[in-house]
Scaffold this motif. Sequence first.
Motif, PDB file in Angstrom:
ATOM      1  N   GLU A 155       0.853  -1.173   0.000  1.00  0.00           N
ATOM      2  CA  GLU A 155       0.000   0.000   0.000  1.00  0.00           C
ATOM      3  C   GLU A 155       0.892   1.226   0.000  1.00  0.00           C
ATOM      4  O   GLU A 155       1.512   1.546   1.002  1.00  0.00           O
ATOM      5  N   LYS A 156       0.909   1.846  -1.157  1.00  0.00           N
ATOM      6  CA  LYS A 156       1.875   2.930  -1.336  1.00  0.00           C
ATOM      7  C   LYS A 156       1.399   3.921  -2.388  1.00  0.00           C
ATOM      8  O   LYS A 156       0.513   3.631  -3.181  1.00  0.00           O
ATOM      9  N   ARG A 186       3.109   5.969  -5.433  1.00  0.00           N
ATOM     10  CA  ARG A 186       4.351   5.984  -6.225  1.00  0.00           C
ATOM     11  C   ARG A 186       4.449   7.305  -6.967  1.00  0.00           C
ATOM     12  O   ARG A 186       3.485   7.755  -7.584  1.00  0.00           O
ATOM     13  N   VAL A 246       8.696   6.019  -3.516  1.00  0.00           N
ATOM     14  CA  VAL A 246       7.477   5.424  -2.999  1.00  0.00           C
ATOM     15  C   VAL A 246       7.227   5.970  -1.601  1.00  0.00           C
ATOM     16  O   VAL A 246       8.149   6.039  -0.788  1.00  0.00           O
ATOM     17  N   ILE A 247       5.988   6.386  -1.343  1.00  0.00           N
ATOM     18  CA  ILE A 247       5.574   6.777   0.006  1.00  0.00           C
ATOM     19  C   ILE A 247       4.728   5.629   0.538  1.00  0.00           C
ATOM     20  O   ILE A 247       3.654   5.337  -0.002  1.00  0.00           O
ATOM     21  N   HIS A 248       5.217   4.964   1.567  1.00  0.00           N
ATOM     22  CA  HIS A 248       4.480   3.825   2.123  1.00  0.00           C
ATOM     23  C   HIS A 248       3.377   4.324   3.045  1.00  0.00           C
ATOM     24  O   HIS A 248       3.603   5.211   3.860  1.00  0.00           O
ATOM     25  N   ASP A 291       1.144   1.856   4.582  1.00  0.00           N
ATOM     26  CA  ASP A 291       0.569   0.624   5.107  1.00  0.00           C
ATOM     27  C   ASP A 291       0.139   0.836   6.558  1.00  0.00           C
ATOM     28  O   ASP A 291       0.649   1.699   7.260  1.00  0.00           O
ATOM     29  N   ASN A 316       2.910   2.793   8.976  1.00  0.00           N
ATOM     30  CA  ASN A 316       2.719   4.191   8.573  1.00  0.00           C
ATOM     31  C   ASN A 316       1.304   4.669   8.859  1.00  0.00           C
ATOM     32  O   ASN A 316       0.645   5.270   8.013  1.00  0.00           O
ATOM     33  N   ARG A 318       0.435   8.555   8.300  1.00  0.00           N
ATOM     34  CA  ARG A 318       0.207   8.936   6.906  1.00  0.00           C
ATOM     35  C   ARG A 318      -1.166   8.464   6.448  1.00  0.00           C
ATOM     36  O   ARG A 318      -1.883   9.151   5.736  1.00  0.00           O
ATOM     37  N   ARG A 319      -1.516   7.261   6.890  1.00  0.00           N
ATOM     38  CA  ARG A 319      -2.805   6.687   6.506  1.00  0.00           C
ATOM     39  C   ARG A 319      -3.955   7.514   7.095  1.00  0.00           C
ATOM     40  O   ARG A 319      -4.938   7.786   6.412  1.00  0.00           O
ATOM     41  N   VAL A 328      -4.418   3.051  -3.340  1.00  0.00           N
ATOM     42  CA  VAL A 328      -4.374   3.225  -1.882  1.00  0.00           C
ATOM     43  C   VAL A 328      -5.475   4.181  -1.412  1.00  0.00           C
ATOM     44  O   VAL A 328      -6.051   3.994  -0.343  1.00  0.00           O
TER      45      VAL A 328
END
Length: 166
Positions: free
Chosen positions: A1-2, A4, A60-62, A64, A68, A71-72, A155
């Motif tokens: 889950e990222k 890009r 890539v910004i993760h 998950d 993370n 961020r989510r 995502v």
Amino acid sequence: EKIRIEILSFCLTESRIVADETVQQLFVECRLNNFLAEETPLSLRKPTGGQRIHYNYSNVIHVDKANNQARREYLKSMLLEPDLHTDSLRFTVVSDPPEYEQDLECEDIGFACVRLREIFQNQRDIIEQDVDVFDAQDDSAVIGKLKVTVEALHVLRAVYEECKDD
């Protein structure tokens, strides 16, 4: 889950930057909200009018759940409360002083934004698209075009489905 991100290339249009002799090398920084700033590893020679410089940089910004969560949560709140947040990936074009001018500072010369909410609303990633780069000193003036790819739809959909489940 990222998410890009690719920073492919940059070209200058006629602007004060083209004529500015102190601007010689350029790199690009990418930032999502306050989370992270990534920059192209190389600064490249300023392009002459109409010419493109090619970074071909990918990152890539993760986002998950396991590692993370912050961020989510940001993505969730951006989708649920559109008025509260900036929803943009911000690209900043930065002038890198030449080796022999190390007393000079890096200087932001322009910026471009890609709105994640727009990707979600349109249900379409941005693939190798030119986005306008606005002058850092006059945000009504376009100084160039930055070709980028932002793959975030997958995502964003997943995060949106989680919101509906909560």
